[in-house]
Motif scaffolding. Sequence first.
Motif, PDB file in Angstrom:
ATOM      1  N   ARG A  36       4.370  16.877  48.374  1.00  0.00           N
ATOM      2  CA  ARG A  36       4.002  17.978  49.274  1.00  0.00           C
ATOM      3  C   ARG A  36       3.240  17.370  50.447  1.00  0.00           C
ATOM      4  O   ARG A  36       2.277  16.642  50.252  1.00  0.00           O
ATOM      5  CB  ARG A  36       3.146  18.999  48.550  1.00  0.00           C
ATOM      6  CG  ARG A  36       2.670  20.118  49.456  1.00  0.00           C
ATOM      7  CD  ARG A  36       1.932  21.154  48.680  1.00  0.00           C
ATOM      8  NE  ARG A  36       2.958  22.063  48.154  1.00  0.00           N
ATOM      9  CZ  ARG A  36       2.694  23.150  47.474  1.00  0.00           C
ATOM     10  NH1 ARG A  36       1.459  23.450  47.168  1.00  0.00           N
ATOM     11  NH2 ARG A  36       3.662  23.934  47.058  1.00  0.00           N
ATOM     12  N   TYR A  44       7.445  14.896  42.827  1.00  0.00           N
ATOM     13  CA  TYR A  44       7.243  16.079  43.659  1.00  0.00           C
ATOM     14  C   TYR A  44       6.258  15.680  44.754  1.00  0.00           C
ATOM     15  O   TYR A  44       5.154  15.226  44.461  1.00  0.00           O
ATOM     16  CB  TYR A  44       6.692  17.232  42.830  1.00  0.00           C
ATOM     17  CG  TYR A  44       6.428  18.464  43.644  1.00  0.00           C
ATOM     18  CD1 TYR A  44       7.479  19.280  44.062  1.00  0.00           C
ATOM     19  CD2 TYR A  44       5.141  18.824  44.011  1.00  0.00           C
ATOM     20  CE1 TYR A  44       7.239  20.411  44.819  1.00  0.00           C
ATOM     21  CE2 TYR A  44       4.898  19.947  44.761  1.00  0.00           C
ATOM     22  CZ  TYR A  44       5.953  20.740  45.156  1.00  0.00           C
ATOM     23  OH  TYR A  44       5.722  21.849  45.917  1.00  0.00           O
ATOM     24  N   SER A  55       7.911  20.319  51.098  1.00  0.00           N
ATOM     25  CA  SER A  55       7.880  19.804  49.733  1.00  0.00           C
ATOM     26  C   SER A  55       9.242  19.207  49.412  1.00  0.00           C
ATOM     27  O   SER A  55      10.262  19.648  49.938  1.00  0.00           O
ATOM     28  CB  SER A  55       7.508  20.902  48.737  1.00  0.00           C
ATOM     29  OG  SER A  55       8.403  21.968  48.811  1.00  0.00           O
ATOM     30  N   SER A  60      12.294  22.073  35.369  1.00  0.00           N
ATOM     31  CA  SER A  60      11.189  22.235  36.306  1.00  0.00           C
ATOM     32  C   SER A  60       9.844  22.222  35.577  1.00  0.00           C
ATOM     33  O   SER A  60       8.808  22.380  36.203  1.00  0.00           O
ATOM     34  CB  SER A  60      11.331  23.547  37.073  1.00  0.00           C
ATOM     35  OG  SER A  60      11.371  24.621  36.169  1.00  0.00           O
ATOM     36  N   GLU A 103      11.459  17.300  46.076  1.00  0.00           N
ATOM     37  CA  GLU A 103      11.535  16.955  44.658  1.00  0.00           C
ATOM     38  C   GLU A 103      12.726  16.027  44.437  1.00  0.00           C
ATOM     39  O   GLU A 103      13.789  16.234  45.008  1.00  0.00           O
ATOM     40  CB  GLU A 103      11.721  18.235  43.846  1.00  0.00           C
ATOM     41  CG  GLU A 103      11.599  18.048  42.374  1.00  0.00           C
ATOM     42  CD  GLU A 103      11.694  19.387  41.659  1.00  0.00           C
ATOM     43  OE1 GLU A 103      12.747  19.636  41.052  1.00  0.00           O
ATOM     44  OE2 GLU A 103      10.728  20.166  41.725  1.00  0.00           O
TER      45      GLU A 103
END
Length: 121
Positions: A63, A61, A77, A119, A79
């Motif tokens: 950001r 992940y 962001s 998640s 993923e």
Amino acid sequence: MELTRMFTFQIGFMLIGLLIDISDALKCYQCNVFIRGSPWPCNHKDGMREKDDCLACLKTYTRTYMQNTFHDDLLTSFESRLCVKSEDYIRSDGCHAQETDSGYMKRCFCSTDFCNEGSSM
């Protein structure tokens, strides 16, 4: 007779070794990576490819904070999920965060089949 028994015994050990070797390989999801110029998005309809022969599963992940031409702060962001096939990239199970100049990255490693799906990592 003794030679046949020994041969059968050796074949049995070879088969057991083969089965153990096969069962050690992990299966992981892989998405949001470019393979030969084509993206595999992380949604169940178009992406989330199943990969096998993995040493570990990884979910990242990222950001990042950026500024546009009007100096507005933009947050992006990203993923992705990966099948790790090189021992050089494996870390211990769990999440490892890394700060960058304009954001951060969190890499979560796990070692069970398809553990990088949800998640919750």
